[in-house]
Design a protein around this motif. Structure first.
Motif, PDB file in Angstrom:
ATOM      1  N   LYS A   1      -4.334  -8.323   8.882  1.00  0.00           N
ATOM      2  CA  LYS A   1      -2.926  -8.644   8.557  1.00  0.00           C
ATOM      3  C   LYS A   1      -2.358  -7.619   7.564  1.00  0.00           C
ATOM      4  O   LYS A   1      -1.182  -7.646   7.255  1.00  0.00           O
ATOM      5  N   ASP A   2      -3.203  -6.745   7.040  1.00  0.00           N
ATOM      6  CA  ASP A   2      -2.784  -5.884   5.934  1.00  0.00           C
ATOM      7  C   ASP A   2      -2.327  -4.496   6.386  1.00  0.00           C
ATOM      8  O   ASP A   2      -2.773  -3.974   7.408  1.00  0.00           O
ATOM      9  N   PHE A   3      -1.486  -3.924   5.550  1.00  0.00           N
ATOM     10  CA  PHE A   3      -1.098  -2.525   5.683  1.00  0.00           C
ATOM     11  C   PHE A   3      -1.646  -1.827   4.435  1.00  0.00           C
ATOM     12  O   PHE A   3      -1.252  -2.140   3.313  1.00  0.00           O
ATOM     13  N   VAL A   4      -2.586  -0.912   4.667  1.00  0.00           N
ATOM     14  CA  VAL A   4      -3.295  -0.246   3.563  1.00  0.00           C
ATOM     15  C   VAL A   4      -2.775   1.186   3.436  1.00  0.00           C
ATOM     16  O   VAL A   4      -2.639   1.877   4.443  1.00  0.00           O
ATOM     17  N   ILE A   5      -2.490   1.628   2.219  1.00  0.00           N
ATOM     18  CA  ILE A   5      -2.088   3.033   2.022  1.00  0.00           C
ATOM     19  C   ILE A   5      -3.039   3.693   1.035  1.00  0.00           C
ATOM     20  O   ILE A   5      -3.266   3.177  -0.069  1.00  0.00           O
ATOM     21  N   ASP A   6      -3.615   4.836   1.445  1.00  0.00           N
ATOM     22  CA  ASP A   6      -4.487   5.604   0.555  1.00  0.00           C
ATOM     23  C   ASP A   6      -3.668   6.737  -0.059  1.00  0.00           C
ATOM     24  O   ASP A   6      -3.090   7.563   0.659  1.00  0.00           O
ATOM     25  N   LEU A   7      -3.602   6.770  -1.382  1.00  0.00           N
ATOM     26  CA  LEU A   7      -2.831   7.800  -2.088  1.00  0.00           C
ATOM     27  C   LEU A   7      -3.727   9.016  -2.329  1.00  0.00           C
ATOM     28  O   LEU A   7      -4.703   8.928  -3.073  1.00  0.00           O
ATOM     29  N   GLY A   8      -3.408  10.134  -1.710  1.00  0.00           N
ATOM     30  CA  GLY A   8      -4.260  11.331  -1.784  1.00  0.00           C
ATOM     31  C   GLY A   8      -5.411  11.128  -0.814  1.00  0.00           C
ATOM     32  O   GLY A   8      -6.537  10.851  -1.214  1.00  0.00           O
ATOM     33  N   ALA A   9      -5.097  11.250   0.490  1.00  0.00           N
ATOM     34  CA  ALA A   9      -6.006  10.724   1.527  1.00  0.00           C
ATOM     35  C   ALA A   9      -7.152  11.650   1.890  1.00  0.00           C
ATOM     36  O   ALA A   9      -8.087  11.236   2.583  1.00  0.00           O
TER      37      ALA A   9
ATOM     38  N   VAL B   1      -2.069  -3.265   0.378  1.00  0.00           N
ATOM     39  CA  VAL B   1      -3.232  -2.793  -0.371  1.00  0.00           C
ATOM     40  C   VAL B   1      -3.074  -1.295  -0.616  1.00  0.00           C
ATOM     41  O   VAL B   1      -2.748  -0.546   0.311  1.00  0.00           O
ATOM     42  N   ILE B   2      -3.262  -0.877  -1.859  1.00  0.00           N
ATOM     43  CA  ILE B   2      -3.253   0.545  -2.212  1.00  0.00           C
ATOM     44  C   ILE B   2      -4.684   0.935  -2.570  1.00  0.00           C
ATOM     45  O   ILE B   2      -5.358   0.223  -3.321  1.00  0.00           O
ATOM     46  N   THR B   3      -5.134   2.068  -2.032  1.00  0.00           N
ATOM     47  CA  THR B   3      -6.440   2.596  -2.441  1.00  0.00           C
ATOM     48  C   THR B   3      -6.209   3.972  -3.053  1.00  0.00           C
ATOM     49  O   THR B   3      -5.265   4.680  -2.669  1.00  0.00           O
TER      50      THR B   3
END
Ligand code: SAM
Length: 310
Positions: free
Chosen positions: A72-80, A141-143
């Motif tokens: 159900k989540d949309f995850v974004i990785d900052l500096g992927a 979610v932010i990683t």
């Protein structure tokens, strides 16, 4: 829109690869070695604001598990980087939609090629962009695996995201915003924060009958405290906690019985129950009087201006 972007990125990576290996028999990248024909990075190579070092697989899994990532989540990785966190988030058991934001365009090509190889182009992509310019606020979610100063300088934007948003960081903390959870794997740390709702202010609680009490809450990040005013006067709240939108506190009522409130923030209301030991659970609703109090802790730190062209 996001779906169209995913499609364009997948086709782009496949086309790029086809051009890069023109003359080879294969048209689609099959493995990492194929993708590294497009671009082979070196661990520790410089990046715009931080070098590239990939997070080990086990820690990636731990970070996504800590953040309770689901489909159900949309995850974004900052500096992927090479896209490994965004890719892992898109694969089982997490199966989320995800996005990586990476400044280095060559890394972006490599990452989107790896998205193909890992078979998740319908669920993830990596875009070229600067984390200080791109809007990441739609994420659940932010990683991140950045640096302490970079974490501090995206912190105010994260704190402005919807309450309950989970943030997980490899190795680096967020200054005086204490982590809600910490894990250690082979001398490396993973941290988790839950974006807290804004609850500082004066609340008036009522049940469906005549019971009424006033609660005054102060807040710094997810740490809350306050007092309750009853017919017999004012007293401090005991064990007040806030996790995302969930609030809990206790106090002694007029008869000396401990009453525990458990509830959650819904707009300008705190909806929940009040329970006495061995007593019935009573539904109560708190209403915020006026606006939530501004939180100094949620504002941009003065040293961050340079990342935002200020
Ligand atoms: C330490 S690596 C982490 C890579 C990946 N998130 C992981 O954990 O495996 C940091 C990455 O951020 C990228 N980067 C540095 N400054 C950036 C910026 N301002 N915007 C977007 N990406 C950036 C670097 O190129 C590098 O690939």
């Amino acid at each position: 829109m996001v779906r169209t972007m995913f499609k364009a990125a997948s086709l782009g990576a496949a086309a790029l690869f086809a051009v890069a290996v023109a003359g080879d028999v294969q048209a689609q990248p099959k493995n990492q070695a194929d993708c590294e024909k497009l671009y082979k990075p070196t661990v520790g190579q410089s990046g715009k604001d931080v070098v590239w070092v990939p997070t080990p697989d086990e820690l990636v899994r731990r970070m996504l598990t800590m953040a309770k990532v689901t489909d159900k989540d949309f995850v974004i990785d900052l500096g992927a980087g090479d896209g490994k966190i965004a890719i892992a988030a898109a694969k089982a058991p997490f199966s989320a939609n995800s996005l990586g934001i990476e400044y280095n365009p060559d890394m972006v090509k490599l990452a989107n090629c790896m998205v193909q190889v890992e078979g998740v182009p319908s669920k993830t992509k990596v875009i070229q962009g600067d984390i200080f310019k791109e809007d990441f606020t739609k994420a659940d979610v932010i990683t991140m695996y950045l640096l302490p100063e970079l974490n501090l300088c995206v912190r105010h934007r994260i704190l402005g995201m919807k309450p309950g948003t989970r943030v997980t960081s490899h190795q680096f903390t967020m200054g005086d915003w204490k982590a809600d959870e910490t894990a250690e794997i082979e001398y490396r740390n993973a941290y988790l924060w839950i974006v807290p709702a804004r609850v500082a202010g004066a609340w008036t609680f009522k049940d469906s009958g005549s019971m009424q009490f006033a609660v005054n809450l102060t807040q710094t990040f997810q740490e809350i405290a306050g007092d309750v005013t009853l017919a017999n006067g004012k007293q401090p709240l005991v064990g007040a906690t806030l996790r995302g939108t969930d609030v809990r506190f206790a106090f002694n009522d007029d008869k000396g019985n401990t009453r525990t409130f458990t509830g959650s923030v819904k707009g300008a209301q705190l909806v929940g129950t009040l329970r006495a030991p061995n007593g019935p659970e009573v539904a109560v609703t708190g209403t915020l009087q006026g606006q939530p109090r501004a939180g100094e802790w949620a504002t941009m730190l003065s040293q961050c201006g340079r990342f935002y062209g200020k």
